[in-house]
Scaffold this motif. Structure first.
Motif, PDB file in Angstrom:
ATOM      1  N   LYS A 430       5.578  -2.023  11.091  1.00  0.00           N
ATOM      2  CA  LYS A 430       6.688  -2.119  12.049  1.00  0.00           C
ATOM      3  C   LYS A 430       6.194  -2.464  13.439  1.00  0.00           C
ATOM      4  N   GLU A 431       5.134  -1.801  13.886  1.00  0.00           N
ATOM      5  CA  GLU A 431       4.631  -2.029  15.238  1.00  0.00           C
ATOM      6  C   GLU A 431       4.177  -3.473  15.445  1.00  0.00           C
ATOM      7  N   MET A 432       3.595  -4.086  14.428  1.00  0.00           N
ATOM      8  CA  MET A 432       3.064  -5.439  14.566  1.00  0.00           C
ATOM      9  C   MET A 432       3.975  -6.494  13.944  1.00  0.00           C
ATOM     10  N   CYS A 433       5.153  -6.055  13.450  1.00  0.00           N
ATOM     11  CA  CYS A 433       6.137  -6.986  12.851  1.00  0.00           C
ATOM     12  C   CYS A 433       5.470  -7.892  11.809  1.00  0.00           C
ATOM     13  N   ILE A 434       4.621  -7.318  10.985  1.00  0.00           N
ATOM     14  CA  ILE A 434       3.800  -8.114  10.074  1.00  0.00           C
ATOM     15  C   ILE A 434       4.644  -8.785   8.997  1.00  0.00           C
ATOM     16  N   ILE A 435       5.539  -8.005   8.373  1.00  0.00           N
ATOM     17  CA  ILE A 435       6.335  -8.578   7.284  1.00  0.00           C
ATOM     18  C   ILE A 435       7.263  -9.659   7.814  1.00  0.00           C
ATOM     19  N   GLU A 436       7.888  -9.408   8.951  1.00  0.00           N
ATOM     20  CA  GLU A 436       8.808 -10.388   9.528  1.00  0.00           C
ATOM     21  C   GLU A 436       8.086 -11.691   9.850  1.00  0.00           C
ATOM     22  N   LYS A 437       6.881 -11.589  10.419  1.00  0.00           N
ATOM     23  CA  LYS A 437       6.118 -12.789  10.747  1.00  0.00           C
ATOM     24  C   LYS A 437       5.686 -13.534   9.484  1.00  0.00           C
ATOM     25  N   CYS A 460       4.687   2.731  -3.876  1.00  0.00           N
ATOM     26  CA  CYS A 460       6.020   3.114  -4.364  1.00  0.00           C
ATOM     27  C   CYS A 460       6.838   3.778  -3.262  1.00  0.00           C
ATOM     28  N   LEU A 461       6.244   4.713  -2.541  1.00  0.00           N
ATOM     29  CA  LEU A 461       6.969   5.411  -1.477  1.00  0.00           C
ATOM     30  C   LEU A 461       7.254   4.476  -0.310  1.00  0.00           C
ATOM     31  N   LEU A 462       6.319   3.571  -0.007  1.00  0.00           N
ATOM     32  CA  LEU A 462       6.547   2.591   1.054  1.00  0.00           C
ATOM     33  C   LEU A 462       7.710   1.674   0.694  1.00  0.00           C
ATOM     34  N   ALA A 463       7.788   1.266  -0.567  1.00  0.00           N
ATOM     35  CA  ALA A 463       8.893   0.405  -1.003  1.00  0.00           C
ATOM     36  C   ALA A 463      10.233   1.120  -0.833  1.00  0.00           C
ATOM     37  N   LEU A 464      10.272   2.405  -1.128  1.00  0.00           N
ATOM     38  CA  LEU A 464      11.513   3.163  -0.942  1.00  0.00           C
ATOM     39  C   LEU A 464      11.912   3.208   0.533  1.00  0.00           C
ATOM     40  N   LYS A 465      10.931   3.311   1.413  1.00  0.00           N
ATOM     41  CA  LYS A 465      11.229   3.377   2.842  1.00  0.00           C
ATOM     42  C   LYS A 465      11.746   2.041   3.383  1.00  0.00           C
ATOM     43  N   LEU A 466      11.252   0.935   2.825  1.00  0.00           N
ATOM     44  CA  LEU A 466      11.585  -0.388   3.377  1.00  0.00           C
ATOM     45  C   LEU A 466      12.640  -1.129   2.569  1.00  0.00           C
ATOM     46  N   ARG A 467      13.129  -0.540   1.498  1.00  0.00           N
ATOM     47  CA  ARG A 467      14.011  -1.288   0.612  1.00  0.00           C
ATOM     48  C   ARG A 467      15.361  -1.590   1.253  1.00  0.00           C
ATOM     49  N   ASN A 468      15.835  -0.719   2.123  1.00  0.00           N
ATOM     50  CA  ASN A 468      17.104  -1.013   2.796  1.00  0.00           C
ATOM     51  C   ASN A 468      17.009  -2.284   3.634  1.00  0.00           C
ATOM     52  N   LYS A 469      15.829  -2.524   4.194  1.00  0.00           N
ATOM     53  CA  LYS A 469      15.646  -3.704   5.030  1.00  0.00           C
ATOM     54  C   LYS A 469      15.291  -4.933   4.194  1.00  0.00           C
ATOM     55  N   PHE A 470      14.571  -4.711   3.097  1.00  0.00           N
ATOM     56  CA  PHE A 470      14.161  -5.810   2.220  1.00  0.00           C
ATOM     57  C   PHE A 470      14.603  -5.467   0.801  1.00  0.00           C
TER      58      PHE A 470
END
Length: 680
Positions: A430-437, A460-470
Motif C-alpha cells: 500500500k505504501e509504495m502502490c506496488i500493485i497499482e503501478k 492466503c490471508l493477504l488475499a483475503l485482506k485485498l480481495r475487496n479491492k482486487f
C-alpha cells in the motif's frame, strides 16, 4: 514416565532411561578394570621401591580396583532394574532411585582416587620412583585424563536433565484451586522467554520480537504442563504412535477393500478436475510453485546445489549492485544482490520482470517478490516460506487472533504470526502502490498470490485482506499450514484459493490443536504399550531402516488398554482403572480427566482454499515386480477436516519440501503427456 524424583526434586529423566547410558558406562568401566588389574600385576611390586609417594600409588591401584568392582556391580543392578516393566510401570523400577543415589555418592571417593592418579601421572615432585615403566605410565595418564573427562560428562549430563520446574513447590497444590498449576505455568513461561532471549540474543529486540517470544513461550510451557513427560517419553511416544497409526491404516485399507464404495483417490486428471474451475490445474500449479520457490533466493540455490551453487549464482550476481541503477526496486539485499540473483536463477526471469523485491526478514516480516509473469499474463506476488529462525518464531506464534476483514464473519480468527505477516506485506504494497503501478504497466494481466508453507499461509490471508479491492485475484498455495483460519472463512476461500498438498506433509497437519492432540496421543500409547522403553527405542531404529513389521502392530500393545482403531484423544476409561493400581494413580486420573480442557487455543483453525491432495499410488506386489501399474500418483479433492491429525510418518518432512512437491507435479504432468502420446 513419570519423571525421576531424586534429592527431593523432579528431573528430566525417567527411571527407564538408564539402560543405554548404563550399558555404555559398564563397558567403559570393565575395560578400565582390566587395565587396572594389568597395572597391578606389572607394577604393584615396584611401588615398595619408590623413594617418595609409594603409598599414593598403592592406594590408587587398590582403591581403584575395589571401587571399579563395586561400580560395575551397581551398574549391572541399575541396568537390570531400569529395563524392568513397561514405560508406565513404575513399581517394577522402584529401586532405581536408591541404586542411582548410591552410584552418585561413589563419585566422591572416585574423585579422591583420581587425584592420586593425576599426581602419579603428572606430578614428578610428589611421587618419585626409580622404576619407570612406559606401559604403566601411559595407562595411568590415559586413565586419569579419561576419568576427569567422564566426571565432566557426568556434570554436563546433570545440567541437561536438570528441570527448573522440578522443585517441589511447583508441584504442590496451593490452597486456591489451580494455584500450584498457575504458578508452574507462569514460571515455565518465564523460563522459556529467558531461554529465547539468551539463545536468540542476535534477533532484533523490538515489539514484534518480544511478542513472538511471549507467544512461543506460552505455547511451549502450556503444551506439556502436568503431563510428567520427559524428552525420552516423547521420542518413545512418537515411535509407538507410528506403530498405532500403521495399524489403523492397515485396518482402514482392509475395510475399503471389503466395501463397494468408489476409490477416494484417482489418477485420472480429467475426472478429478472436471468439478474444478479451469484456472485450477496442475500446469499452472507447477509454474507458480517455481515462482514460490524462487522467493527463497540464494539460500535455496545453495541448499539444492551445495558444491556448484556459487558457480550457478555467479552469472546472475551484480557486482557493486548497491551503487548501480536498477530496473526494479530492491530492498534489503546485499551489495552483490545475491538474493535477487537466486530469484533470477530459479525463476528463469529477466531482472526487468522482477518489479519489486523485499528481502527484509524479521519476526512477522517476510521477504516477497512482485513479478510480471508474461508466460501466464499475470502479476505474481510470491511470498517466501520458512527458512530462518525468525520465520520459525512467526510460525510458532500460533495463537488465534481476531482477523477483521470486510466480507468475512465478524468472529473470524486467524493464526497470529501469519496474520501479522500479511499485515506487513499489505502495508508495504500500500505504501509504495506496488500493485497499482504493476497493473498500470500491464492492465490486461491477472493478479496472482503464491507461496509455500509459511508463505502460503501469509498469501492466503493477504488475499483475503485485498480481495475487496482486487476481486479477481487468485491464490496458488502449496503445503499451507493447517492452523490458519476459522472454518467459515476457510469455506469462503475455496472459490479463489487453490491449495496443493502432498502425501504425509506434516505442516499441512500442523496446528496448535493437532499438536495438543499429538501430546494426548503420546500419553495414550505410552500407557497402552507393553514394551519397556529401551525395546521401543531399539524397535524404532529398526523401523527407520526396514519399516514396521506386521507382528509388531499387535504385539506392542497391552490387551487390556488398547482398543483397535481408536483415534480418541482421551485415555480409555478402562485404562484409568488399571493405572489407578499403580503409585501414580491420582496423577494419571487427573491427567486423563483434564487434558482436553487445557487448550492453548480455544478456537480450532483450518487450512484455507480448495485442497488438492496428492498421494503415492499403492501398487500390488505383482505391479512392483513387473514395473507396471500406470501412473505413480493419485489425487482427490480433500476438505480441511482431513488434515486435523498430525501423523508420524517416514515421509512427513520430505513431502513438505518444495522441490519434492515440484518433482511430483512435474512427474504427474509428464505421465499424462506420455499417456496421451501412447493413445495417439
Amino acid at each position: 514416565m513419570p519423571a525421576l524424583r531424586l534429592f527431593g526434586r523432579k528431573w528430566l529423566v525417567a527411571s527407564d532411561d538408564l539402560v543405554f547410558p548404563g550399558l555404555f558406562e559398564l563397558a567403559v568401566r570393565t575395560i578400565w578394570l582390566i587395565l587396572i588389574v594389568v597395572l597391578y600385576i606389572r607394577y604393584y611390586s615396584y611401588t615398595w621401591e619408590c623413594s617418595k609417594g609409594g603409598e599414593y600409588i598403592r592406594t590408587y591401584i587398590l582403591g581403584m580396583m575395589s571401587l571399579l568392582a563395586v561400580v560395575i556391580v551397581i551398574l549391572v543392578a541399575l541396568v537390570n532394574r531400569s529395563a524392568q516393566g513397561s514405560i508406565t510401570d513404575v513399581e517394577s523400577r522402584k529401586h532405581v532411585p536408591a541404586i542411582l543415589l548410591l552410584k552418585i555418592f561413589l563419585i566422591i571417593p572416585e574423585t579422591v582416587l583420581n587425584v592420586f592418579g593425576t599426581m602419579w601421572a603428572f606430578c614428578k615432585d610428589v611421587i618419585v620412583c626409580e622404576h619407570e615403566e612406559h606401559f604403566s605410565k601411559t595407562i595411568i595418564e590415559a586413565l586419569a585424563i579419561f576419568n576427569w573427562t567422564l566426571f565432566g560428562l557426568a556434570v554436563f549430563g546433570l545440567a541437561l536433565v536438570f528441570d527448573p520446574l522440578g522443585s517441589k513447590r511447583y508441584h504442590d497444590v496451593q490452597e486456591t484451586p489451580g494455584g500450584g498449576e498457575s504458578l508452574r505455568l507462569r514460571k515455565g513461561t518465564s523460563i522459556w522467554q529467558r531461554r529465547f532471549r539468551w539463545a536468540f540474543c542476535w534477533l532484533r529486540s523490538d515489539e514484534h520480537g518480544n511478542e513472538a517470544f511471549r507467544q512461543v513461550a506460552a505455547l511451549l510451557s502450556d503444551l506439556f504442563r502436568s503431563t510428567d513427560l520427559v524428552p525420552s517419553d516423547i521420542v518413545a511416544g512418537c515411535i509407538l504412535l507410528r506403530v498405532k497409526q500403521k495399524k489403523e491404516t492397515r485396518e482402514m485399507r482392509r475395510i475399503q477393500m471389503l466395501s463397494d464404495d468408489e476409490p477416494r483417490y484417482s489418477s485420472d486428471l480429467s475426472r478429478v478436475f472436471a468439478v474444478a474451475p479451469r484456472w485450477m490445474n496442475l500446469e499452472n500449479a507447477r509454474h507458480f510453485l517455481r515462482l514460490s520457490i524462487a522467493a527463497y533466493g540464494w539460500p535455496f540455490v545453495m541448499y539444492r546445489h551445495c558444491v556448484t551453487g556459487i558457480c550457478r549464482l555467479l552469472g546472475q550476481i551484480t557486482c557493486c549492485g548497491c551503487f548501480r541503477s536498477k530496473s526494479s526496486i530492491i530492498i534489503d539485499d546485499n551489495c552483490c544482490l545475491c538474493h535477487l540473483a537466486g530469484v533470477k536463477y530459479i525463476s528463469k526471469l529477466r531482472e526487468e520482470d522482477i518489479l519489486f523485491a523485499s528481502f527484509r526478514n524479521h519476526v512477522f516480516e517476510l521477504p516477497f517478490c512482485v513479478i510480471a509473469d508474461h508466460k501466464t499474463g499475470s502479476i505474481v506476488i510470491a511470498i517466501r516460506g520458512s527458512i530462518s529462525l525468525r520465520d520459525m518464531f512467526t510460525d510458532l506464534s500460533a495463537a488465534s487472533d481476531t482477523f477483521e476483514v470486510p466480507g468475512l464473519p465478524p468472529d473470524t480468527m486467524a493464526h497470529k504470526g501469519m496474520a501479522e505477516g500479511a499485515n506487513y506485506v499489505a502495508k508495504i504494497l500500500k505504501e509504495m502502490c506496488i500493485i497499482e503501478k504493476a497493473l498500470a504497466l500491464y492492465p490486461e494481466y491477472d493478479l496472482i498470490f503464491t507461496g509455500h508453507s509459511l508463505g502460503a499461509g501469509v498469501a492466503c490471508l493477504l488475499a483475503l485482506k485485498l480481495r475487496n479491492k482486487f476481486p479477481e485475484l487468485k491464490v496458488y498455495a502449496f503445503a499451507t499450514p493447517a492452523g490458519l483460519i476459522s472454518r467459515e472463512a476457510a469455506k469462503i476461500t475455496e472459490s479463489f484459493i487453490f491449495t496443493v498438498g502432498v502425501g504425509d506433509d506434516f505442516v499441512m497437519r500442523l496446528g496448535v490443536d493437532s499438536i495438543e492432540n499429538l501430546r494426548t496421543g503420546i500419553i495414550q500409547v505410552l500407557h497402552a504399550s507393553r514394551l519397556p522403553k529401551y525395546r521401543v527405542v531399539l524397535n524404532g531404529c529398526g523401523y527407520a531402516l526396514f519399516g514396521v513389521p506386521s507382528g509388531d502392530l499387535e504385539s506392542t500393545w497391552r490387551d487390556d488398554l488398547v482398543s483397535s482403531g481408536t483415534t480418541s484423544p482421551l485415555l480409555e476409561q478402562r485404562s484409568i482403572h488399571t493405572i489407578a493400581e499403580t503409585t501414580e494413580a491420582q496423577d494419571a486420573v487427573l491427567l486423563s480427566r483434564d487434558i482436553t480442557q487445557r487448550r492453548f487455543s480455544k478456537i480450532r483453525l483450518y487450512t484455507a482454499g480448495r485442497i488438492l491432495h496428492i498421494v503415492n499410488k499403492k501398487r500390488t506386489k505383482t505391479e512392483r515386480k513387473s514395473a507396471v501399474g500406470g501412473p505413480g500418483y493419485e489425487m482427490r479433492w480433500a476438505v480441511a477436516e482431513d488434515f486435523m491429525e498430525l501423523k508420524i510418518m517416514p515421509r512427513m518432512l520430505r513431502d513438505h519440501l518444495p522441490e519434492n512437491v515440484y518433482k511430483i507435479l512435474d512427474t504427474i504432468l509428464r505421465e499424462q503427456r506420455d499417456n496421451v502420446s501412447e493413445v495417439i
